[in-house]
Enzyme design. Structure first.
Site, PDB file in Angstrom:
ATOM      1  N   HIS A 171       8.611   3.386   2.586  1.00 28.74           N
ATOM      2  CA  HIS A 171       7.335   4.110   2.575  1.00 28.74           C
ATOM      3  C   HIS A 171       6.513   3.725   1.347  1.00 28.74           C
ATOM      4  O   HIS A 171       5.315   3.431   1.445  1.00 28.74           O
ATOM      5  CB  HIS A 171       7.610   5.612   2.583  1.00 28.74           C
ATOM      6  CG  HIS A 171       6.388   6.462   2.436  1.00 28.74           C
ATOM      7  ND1 HIS A 171       5.764   7.064   3.506  1.00 28.74           N
ATOM      8  CD2 HIS A 171       5.667   6.809   1.343  1.00 28.74           C
ATOM      9  CE1 HIS A 171       4.718   7.743   3.078  1.00 28.74           C
ATOM     10  NE2 HIS A 171       4.635   7.606   1.757  1.00 28.74           N
ATOM     11  N   GLU A 172       7.154   3.722   0.178  1.00 30.22           N
ATOM     12  CA  GLU A 172       6.425   3.416  -1.053  1.00 30.22           C
ATOM     13  C   GLU A 172       6.015   1.945  -1.108  1.00 30.22           C
ATOM     14  O   GLU A 172       4.914   1.612  -1.559  1.00 30.22           O
ATOM     15  CB  GLU A 172       7.266   3.802  -2.262  1.00 30.22           C
ATOM     16  CG  GLU A 172       7.571   5.286  -2.355  1.00 30.22           C
ATOM     17  CD  GLU A 172       6.308   6.155  -2.385  1.00 30.22           C
ATOM     18  OE1 GLU A 172       5.261   5.681  -2.868  1.00 30.22           O
ATOM     19  OE2 GLU A 172       6.375   7.302  -1.923  1.00 30.22           O
ATOM     20  N   GLU A 204      -0.799   8.068   4.308  1.00 31.30           N
ATOM     21  CA  GLU A 204       0.591   8.495   4.372  1.00 31.30           C
ATOM     22  C   GLU A 204       1.208   8.195   5.737  1.00 31.30           C
ATOM     23  O   GLU A 204       2.357   7.756   5.832  1.00 31.30           O
ATOM     24  CB  GLU A 204       0.688   9.998   4.071  1.00 31.30           C
ATOM     25  CG  GLU A 204       0.326  10.381   2.649  1.00 31.30           C
ATOM     26  CD  GLU A 204       1.234   9.754   1.616  1.00 31.30           C
ATOM     27  OE1 GLU A 204       2.371   9.364   1.959  1.00 31.30           O
ATOM     28  OE2 GLU A 204       0.810   9.643   0.452  1.00 31.30           O
TER      29      GLU A 204
END
Length: 278
Positions: free
Chosen positions: A150-151, A207
């Site tokens: 995700h990051e 996100e």
């Protein structure tokens, strides 16, 4: 010993990929994307990628120096750090497919002692995990890979570059575009950009995109995509409504889990293929 809360960025995970902080050479992975996230925003072109990555590298080194001074920077032989770096090595070969410049980034991963449930990846591949997210959520390797993916996705899709471009355009006027393209006071601008990186918040669209790209990165690295759902269920159970920083920049809830569940079938074949390949 943990860093003081005021000394830490609001988001991120870092760990050096090799002893001494050496980078890792990458080769593009084959295969088309399975998740659908659309093209990157054209707004990012208002900000120089090279300048932003340079500012991020400076801020990253300052953070590591602060952690080292306070005895909060994990040594290379720390078991949790070694696990994180092993995970990064499995995900990194698949990053150039999402951003060709990723093959030239000097990726780093570090672990910082802090009770914060938090992690980040700065522009240019500078990753940091805080021990709080590993310990308080008791993350499995698969779940930690979902966080890391995700990051990484935020950096690969250049969400920070887009956010800063929109902020500058709205708050200071498009005339700043010349400076952001390297035609103005470069030194002052680099410092300003670095400061913004420490307090940056991404949009819900960012996100969601990072969730899906990270899901695919992890699956291609042979991490079980179903861990994305268990990760966010753990997050909700542990944090509740306490307003922790990780949740202030990473909105959770039923919609997030539903989006992940809908996309898991798209990457299950990639996971099985990678798992069989060992």
């Amino acid at each position: 010993m943990c860093l003081a809360r005021s000394c830490l960025p609001r988001r991120g995970f870092l760990t050096s990929l090799a002893a001494g902080g050496a980078g890792l050479a990458l080769a593009p992975a084959a295969g088309l994307a399975q998740v659908d996230v659309g093209p990157p925003s054209s707004m990012r072109k208002l900000v120089s990628a090279e300048q932003l990555e340079s500012a991020a590298a400076q801020q990253y080194q300052q953070l590591l120096a602060q952690a080292r001074t306070k005895g909060a920077l994990a040594p290379d032989d720390h078991p949790q750090l070694r696990r994180l770096r092993a995970t990064a090595r499995r995900l990194l070969p698949h990053t150039p497919a999402w951003n060709p410049r990723a093959s030239r980034w000097q990726w780093e991963v570090h672990l910082i002692g802090s009770r914060q449930i938090n992690a980040f990846c700065m522009p240019g591949g500078k990753i940091a995990f805080f021990t709080g997210i590993l310990d308080q959520l008791a993350l499995t390797d698969d779940e930690a890979a979902m966080v890391m993916g995700h990051e990484m996705a935020h950096a690969l899709r250049e969400h920070a570059r887009e956010r800063i471009a929109k902020t500058q355009a709205t708050g200071l006027g498009l005339s700043l575009g010349a400076q952001l393209l390297g035609l103005g006071d470069v030194g002052r601008l680099a410092a300003d950009l670095g400061t913004q990186l420490l307090s940056l918040k991404f949009s819900r669209e960012d996100e969601t995109e990072a969730d899906l790209v990270g899901l695919e990165l992890a699956a291609r690295g042979a991490y079980d995509p179903r861990a994305s759902v268990s990760l966010w269920r753990k997050m909700a159970a542990v944090t509740g409504n306490n307003g922790l920083e990780f949740l202030s920049t990473h909105p959770s809830g039923p919609n997030r889990i539903r989006d992940l569940e809908a996309n898991i079938p798209k990457v299950e074949g990639l996971y099985e293929q990678a798992r069989r390949a060992g």
